[in-house]
Design a protein around this motif. Structure first.
Motif, short mmCIF file in Angstrom:
data_model
loop_
_atom_site.label_atom_id
_atom_site.label_comp_id
_atom_site.label_asym_id
_atom_site.label_seq_id
_atom_site.Cartn_x
_atom_site.Cartn_y
_atom_site.Cartn_z
N MET B 46 0.78 -1.26 -0.13
CA MET B 46 -0.17 0.06 0.01
C MET B 46 0.92 1.30 -0.23
N LEU B 47 1.97 1.18 0.66
CA LEU B 47 2.61 2.12 0.75
C LEU B 47 3.59 2.53 -0.55
N GLN B 48 3.90 1.47 -1.26
CA GLN B 48 4.43 1.41 -2.54
C GLN B 48 3.56 2.06 -3.45
N ALA B 49 2.21 1.55 -3.45
CA ALA B 49 1.25 2.29 -4.09
C ALA B 49 1.18 3.97 -4.07
N VAL B 50 1.29 4.33 -2.69
CA VAL B 50 1.19 5.77 -2.76
C VAL B 50 2.20 6.39 -3.22
N TRP B 51 3.57 5.71 -3.24
CA TRP B 51 4.63 6.15 -3.88
C TRP B 51 4.61 6.23 -5.42
N LEU B 52 4.16 5.39 -5.99
CA LEU B 52 3.91 4.88 -7.38
C LEU B 52 2.87 6.25 -8.09
N SER B 53 2.02 6.20 -7.13
CA SER B 53 0.91 7.23 -7.50
C SER B 53 1.37 8.61 -7.65
N LEU B 54 2.74 8.78 -7.15
CA LEU B 54 3.13 10.11 -7.11
C LEU B 54 4.07 10.21 -8.36
N GLN B 55 3.97 9.46 -9.21
CA GLN B 55 4.79 9.49 -10.37
C GLN B 55 4.39 9.30 -11.81
N SER B 56 4.85 9.95 -12.56
CA SER B 56 4.28 9.58 -14.10
C SER B 56 5.10 8.36 -14.56
N TYR B 57 4.26 7.29 -14.81
CA TYR B 57 5.18 6.18 -15.03
C TYR B 57 4.32 4.94 -15.83
N ARG B 58 4.72 4.63 -17.00
CA ARG B 58 3.97 3.85 -17.91
C ARG B 58 5.14 2.75 -17.99
N ILE B 59 4.73 1.38 -17.93
CA ILE B 59 5.75 0.14 -17.95
C ILE B 59 6.27 0.30 -19.55
N THR B 60 5.48 0.79 -20.45
CA THR B 60 5.98 0.59 -21.74
C THR B 60 7.01 1.77 -22.21
N ASP B 61 6.99 2.67 -21.31
CA ASP B 61 7.83 3.81 -21.36
C ASP B 61 8.47 4.17 -20.32
N PRO B 62 9.53 3.37 -19.77
CA PRO B 62 10.14 3.75 -18.50
C PRO B 62 11.07 4.94 -18.54
N GLN B 63 11.65 5.19 -19.73
CA GLN B 63 12.45 6.63 -19.85
C GLN B 63 11.77 7.69 -19.26
N SER B 64 10.71 7.98 -19.38
CA SER B 64 9.89 9.34 -19.12
C SER B 64 9.60 9.20 -17.73
N ARG B 65 9.68 8.27 -17.19
CA ARG B 65 9.31 8.17 -15.47
C ARG B 65 10.00 9.40 -14.76
N ARG B 66 8.84 10.14 -14.22
CA ARG B 66 9.41 10.95 -12.96
C ARG B 66 8.44 11.37 -12.01
N PHE B 67 8.79 11.99 -11.12
CA PHE B 67 8.08 12.59 -9.88
C PHE B 67 7.18 13.56 -10.19
N VAL B 68 5.89 13.54 -10.06
CA VAL B 68 4.95 14.23 -10.46
C VAL B 68 3.92 14.93 -9.18
N TRP B 69 4.21 14.68 -7.99
CA TRP B 69 3.28 14.85 -6.87
C TRP B 69 2.21 14.42 -7.06
N PHE B 70 1.02 15.19 -7.06
CA PHE B 70 -0.16 15.04 -6.79
C PHE B 70 -0.90 15.19 -8.28
N ASP B 71 -0.11 15.22 -9.33
CA ASP B 71 -0.78 15.47 -10.78
C ASP B 71 -1.87 14.30 -11.15
N ASN B 72 -1.18 13.11 -10.81
CA ASN B 72 -2.21 11.94 -10.86
C ASN B 72 -3.45 12.04 -10.45
N TYR B 73 -3.51 12.58 -9.27
CA TYR B 73 -4.75 12.55 -8.26
C TYR B 73 -5.54 13.60 -8.87
N THR B 74 -4.86 14.86 -9.35
CA THR B 74 -5.70 15.74 -10.01
C THR B 74 -6.36 15.40 -11.37
#
Lengths: 275, 308
Positions: B46-74
């Motif tokens: 669950m903690l891992q999910a919280v951590w992942l949810s703060l990132q822009s991350y697609r498995i098919t595109d690992p290069q563009s993985r970055r930290f986006v804070w609450f962007d996913n939630y908004t």
């Protein structure tokens, strides 16, 4: 209303319940015996009864491997979680120690947990660790909902066991551990068994992890395999074959229910209402 | 949760004897494995999910993985799709739980009173409980399907396609869920019925209360706790609905639920960040429901614990 009439009314109500519970089962059984285009006859019963679909299903490697996966994974999860839960429930029901509340509230919280929430982190983690599409990769998340269930059911059962027996053994010089092993285990066996059946049902029924954390027949369990079942040909929807497969996986459950009816009812209600 | 027959009054501090210390240590040893496994399989992911949810991350595109804070939630919370799925899930939850409560109560009454064939009825009621949800969903889907089903010919509906519009799809999904989970509800209610004192029923009968009055003035108030527990369990369970939707409509006709949305983002679109955000939000909703239930019915829940 006389006694006789009221008795008859309750009996009729009982028959209605039986119809309610068995009707969809009868339908899927009937469907599984329909041959070829008879599936589209739009009737409840087949025009001609045939075993054809059962042959298709049992010859299909995908389905037999799914059956093996499901039995293996569910059994291992059940054994591990019931074993761990037995220790914990014994301590909760019999010993005085701080932190008892913590374990129980944690189990309660986890029982309410939406399983799908675990899918994203586990999907990501399992791919890194190489656990994706393996038995262990499913057994571990199954612990998350089988452990709370077992701890609950078992601590409710353990509270019913007479204290005096254990104390008598301790007065006779047994250590708490010996009192546990020699006195409580035989008394607790029926409760443990009930918890095991309920736990097995839960693992057997899981679909969320089954489709999310597997990719091939290496670990795909029955419910997931049913949803992806393609049968003999990719071009016709294998309705009747799915029905036959569904009947095959339902038979063991019905046998368990018939054999252990009383225990299952006791387990379901004691854990929740008295817990 | 637990009622101990042997409770030590907290005002009297007993001397910590060797025995007591030994007992406490044994208690922790016995609980530790289960405790840590539970922690490892739920709290950590669950903690891992919280951590992942703060990132822009697609498995098919690992290069563009970055930290986006609450962007996913908004992004999720400002999307009409999320709110639509929440609405559908709430709708299914309310329909199934209400219908189940009514049917389940009737079943419990029958099982409580029936004399002839009691064992048989109680065994039959367990059949839907034991059947895999996916199998139940298939059975109902095939029954309603215009090509393989019998429902249309039985009710003279010709070629009506139940899965072609929202309300009939929703009805089929709810029926499958109701069929499968009512037995669980009715068994919990049956246990509650058994706790209603028979003398009260007799007394009310002597006083001339009708069957209906006895039901509302004697039976229901005395089994309030069991009803609350059954409602809490089923509501939380119904809110997570996934299997039936997957099998019966695959989310078509706007029948997508919140769990299905999380699954689709995660597995079909491999959008780990967004999928995790949906999962975390789903988790928070469930916590909220549980909290409301427990706050509202606190006395009742403690009664359940205290009555032994």
């Amino acid at each position: 209303m006389g006694r006789g009439a009221s008795k008859a009314l309750w009996a009729i109500a009982g028959v209605l319940i039986i119809v309610y519970t068995l009707f969809p089962v009868a339908w899927i059984v009937s469907l599984s015996f329909k041959k070829g285009s008879d599936v589209q006859n739009q009737q409840f019963f087949p025009t001609e009864w045939s075993w054809e679909n059962y042959k298709t299903v049992l010859d299909s490697g995908l389905f037999t491997s799914a059956l093996r996966n499901s039995i293996g994974i569910s059994l291992i999860s059940t054994v591990v979680s019931v074993t761990l839960a037995t220790f914990a429930a014994y301590a909760i029901a019999r010993l005085e120690f701080s932190g008892k509340k913590l374990v129980l509230s944690m189990a309660l919280a986890i029982a309410m947990f939406p399983t799908i929430s675990l899918v994203p982190p586990l999907f990501d983690l399992w791919r890194t660790l190489g656990l994706y599409d393996t038995w262990i990769g499913l057994i571990i998340p199954y612990m998350s909902f089988t452990l709370p269930l077992s701890i609950w059911t078992l601590s409710a059962f353990f509270r019913e066991i007479p204290w005096e027996m254990e104390q008598a053994a301790q007065v006779d010089g047994a250590t708490p551990w010996q009192a546990f092993r020699k006195v409580i285990v035989p008394l607790a066996a029926p409760g443990v068994f009930t918890a095991a059946i309920l736990t097995f049902f839960f693992a057997w029924n899981d679909f969320v992890f089954g489709i999310s954390l597997t990719a091939s027949d290496a670990a795909r369990p029955v419910p997931a395999a049913l949803a992806f079942f393609t049968g003999e040909s990719f071009f016709t929807e294998p309705t009747a074959a799915i029905a036959a497969a569904a009947v095959v996986v339902t038979i063991p459950v019905i046998v368990l229910v018939l054999l252990f009816q009383r225990k299952i009812v006791a387990g379901l209600t004691s854990g929740a209402v008295k817990g | 949760m637990t009622t101990m027959e042997r409770t030590v009054p907290s005002t009297v501090k007993p001397r910590v004897t060797d025995r007591a210390r030994h007992e406490r240590r044994l208690g922790w040893y016995l609980c530790a494995p289960a405790f840590f496994v539970m922690l490892a399989v739920t709290a950590y992911p669950m903690l891992q999910a919280v951590w992942l949810s703060l990132q822009s991350y697609r498995i098919t595109d690992p290069q563009s993985r970055r930290f986006v804070w609450f962007d996913n939630y908004t992004m999720v919370l400002s999307d009409a799709l999320w709110w639509r799925d929440v609405g559908v899930t709430v709708l299914i939850t309310v329909i199934t739980v209400v219908v189940e409560l009514i049917i389940g109560f009737a079943f419990a009454m029958v099982m409580h009173r029936i004399l002839f064939g009691r064992g048989f009825v109680r065994t039959a009621i367990l059949v839907p409980y034991g059947i895999i949800t996916v199998v139940s969903a298939f059975a109902w889907r095939f029954a309603f399907a215009p090509d393989s089903g019998f429902v249309n010919s039985w009710f003279g509906l010709d070629n009506y396609d139940f899965f072609a519009n929202f309300w009939s799809s929703l009805m089929a999904i709810s029926l499958s869920e109701i069929w499968k989970t009512t037995p669980f509800m009715s068994l919990l209610l049956l246990a509650g019925l058994a706790q209603v004192p028979e003398e009260l029923q007799e007394a009310a009968k002597v006083d001339g209360a009708t069957w209906w009055q006895r039901l509302w003035k004697v039976t229901v108030p005395n089994m309030k706790a069991a009803i609350m527990v059954a409602l809490l369990f089923r509501t939380l369970d119904a809110y997570r609905i996934f299997d039936s939707v997957f099998v019966m409509t695959n989310g078509a006709q706007g029948t997508e639920t919140v769990s299905f949305l999380a699954y689709r983002q995660m597995i079909t679109r491999t959008a780990v960040g967004l999928g995790s955000a949906v999962s975390v939000l789903l988790f928070l909703t469930v916590v909220l429901i549980a909290f409301v239930f427990i706050k509202l019915f606190r006395t009742d829940l403690s009664q359940v614990r205290g009555d032994r």
